[in-house]
Design a protein around this motif. Structure first.
Motif, mmCIF file in Angstrom:
data_model
loop_
_atom_site.group_PDB
_atom_site.id
_atom_site.type_symbol
_atom_site.label_atom_id
_atom_site.label_comp_id
_atom_site.label_asym_id
_atom_site.label_seq_id
_atom_site.Cartn_x
_atom_site.Cartn_y
_atom_site.Cartn_z
ATOM 1 N N ASP A 47 20.796 65.978 30.394
ATOM 2 C CA ASP A 47 21.532 65.384 31.507
ATOM 3 C C ASP A 47 21.424 63.862 31.485
ATOM 4 O O ASP A 47 22.417 63.143 31.699
ATOM 5 N N THR A 53 25.412 58.088 28.118
ATOM 6 C CA THR A 53 26.663 57.962 27.351
ATOM 7 C C THR A 53 27.825 57.559 28.262
ATOM 8 O O THR A 53 28.629 56.667 27.918
ATOM 9 N N THR A 72 23.526 62.454 28.731
ATOM 10 C CA THR A 72 24.944 62.438 29.114
ATOM 11 C C THR A 72 25.236 61.283 30.062
ATOM 12 O O THR A 72 26.257 60.584 29.925
#
Length: 246
Positions: A220, A226, A223
Motif C-alpha cells: 500500500d 508511486t 502504491t
C-alpha cells in the motif's frame, strides 16, 4: 476448721501372685494341651483369686489432702474481642476478555509461549543461545501483537503457530534437559550441537515471518509513493525536474 481428708485404697497384689503360682504348678504337674485343661485352670484361677482376696483384702486409709478443699475456679471474664482491621487482600490480576474468543485464545498462546521462553532462557547458560532466545521472544511478541491488532492477518501465521513456534520450544526444551544431565556423550553432544546450529536459521525464520506481516502495508505504501511521484511529476515538482530547472 477440720482438715480435709482423702481416701486412698492400696490394692493387694497377693491374689495375683497366687494365680501366677497356680498356673506354674499346673503346667508342671497337670496337662495343658486340651481346651478342657485350660478351662479347668481358668476356673481354679478364679477360685484362688477370690480366696486370696479374702485372705489379703485391699487396705483403705485416709490421708490429709494437702490441697485442702477444692475451690471453685474463679470465673474469668471472657476476653474482650479485639477489633481486627480487615486488610484488603491482594487480588490476582485477571486478564480482561476482548470479547472475541479466537483473539483471547491467540493472546493466551502468546503469553504461554513467552513465559516458556523466559523459563528456558533462565535455565540455559549458553550465552549465544540465550541471546537468540531473547531475540525470539521479542520477535514472537511483535508477531502476536500485530495479529491481535489486525486479526485479519491471523491466517498468515497459521504455520508459525502450529509448527515453527511449538517445534522451536520443543528443541529448546530438549537442549535444556540434555544440558542439565551434566554428562557428555555421542547422543547428547551431537543433538545439542545440531540444535545450536539450527537456531540461526530459526531466528531468521521468525524475522521473515514478522516481515511478511508487513507485506500488505508495504504494498500500500509503495502504491501511495508511486501515485505521489506521478502527481509531483505532473506538477513539475519531481526531483529530476527540479534539478533540471535549477
Amino acid at each position: 476448721m477440720e482438715e480435709a481428708m482423702t481416701k486412698k485404697v492400696k490394692r493387694s497384689v497377693a491374689p495375683f501372685y497366687l494365680v501366677a503360682a497356680l498356673w506354674l504348678v499346673w503346667a508342671l504337674i497337670l496337662p495343658l494341651y486340651r481346651p478342657l485343661d485350660y478351662i479347668l485352670a481358668a476356673v481354679a484361677s478364679v477360685i484362688v483369686f477370690i480366696v486370696g482376696k479374702a485372705i489379703w483384702p485391699d487396705k483403705a486409709y485416709q490421708i490429709a489432702d494437702p490441697e485442702g478443699e477444692k475451690k471453685e475456679p474463679e470465673k474469668q471474664a471472657p476476653p474482650k474481642e479485639e477489633k481486627v482491621q480487615s486488610q484488603p487482600q491482594p487480588q490476582k490480576e485477571e486478564k480482561k476478555s476482548t470479547g472475541d474468543p479466537e483473539l483471547d485464545n491467540l493472546l493466551k498462546q502468546r503469553d504461554m509461549a513467552l513465559s516458556e521462553m523466559r523459563r528456558l532462557n533462565d535455565s540455559i547458560e549458553d550465552e549465544k543461545l540465550s541471546a537468540q532466545i531473547d531475540h525470539l521472544e521479542a520477535t514472537t511478541k511483535k508477531i502476536f501483537d500485530l495479529v491481535a491488532e489486525k486479526p485479519a492477518k491471523k491466517s498468515q501465521i497459521s504455520r508459525f503457530m502450529n509448527y515453527y513456534l511449538p517445534t522451536t520450544l520443543k528443541l529448546l526444551n530438549a537442549y535444556d534437559r540434555m544440558d542439565a544431565a551434566g554428562v557428555s556423550g555421542t547422543n547428547i553432544d551431537g543433538t545439542m550441537g545440531r540444535i545450536e546450529q539450527i537456531m540461526d536459521t530459526v531466528v531468521s525464520a521468525f524475522d521473515r515471518q514478522l516481515d511478511a506481516l508487513f507485506g500488505d502495508e508495504a504494498l500500500d505504501i509503495s502504491t501511495d509513493i508511486t501515485v505521489l511521484e506521478n502527481l509531483l511529476a505532473q506538477e513539475g515538482l519531481s526531483g529530476d525536474q527540479m534539478t533540471a530547472q535549477s
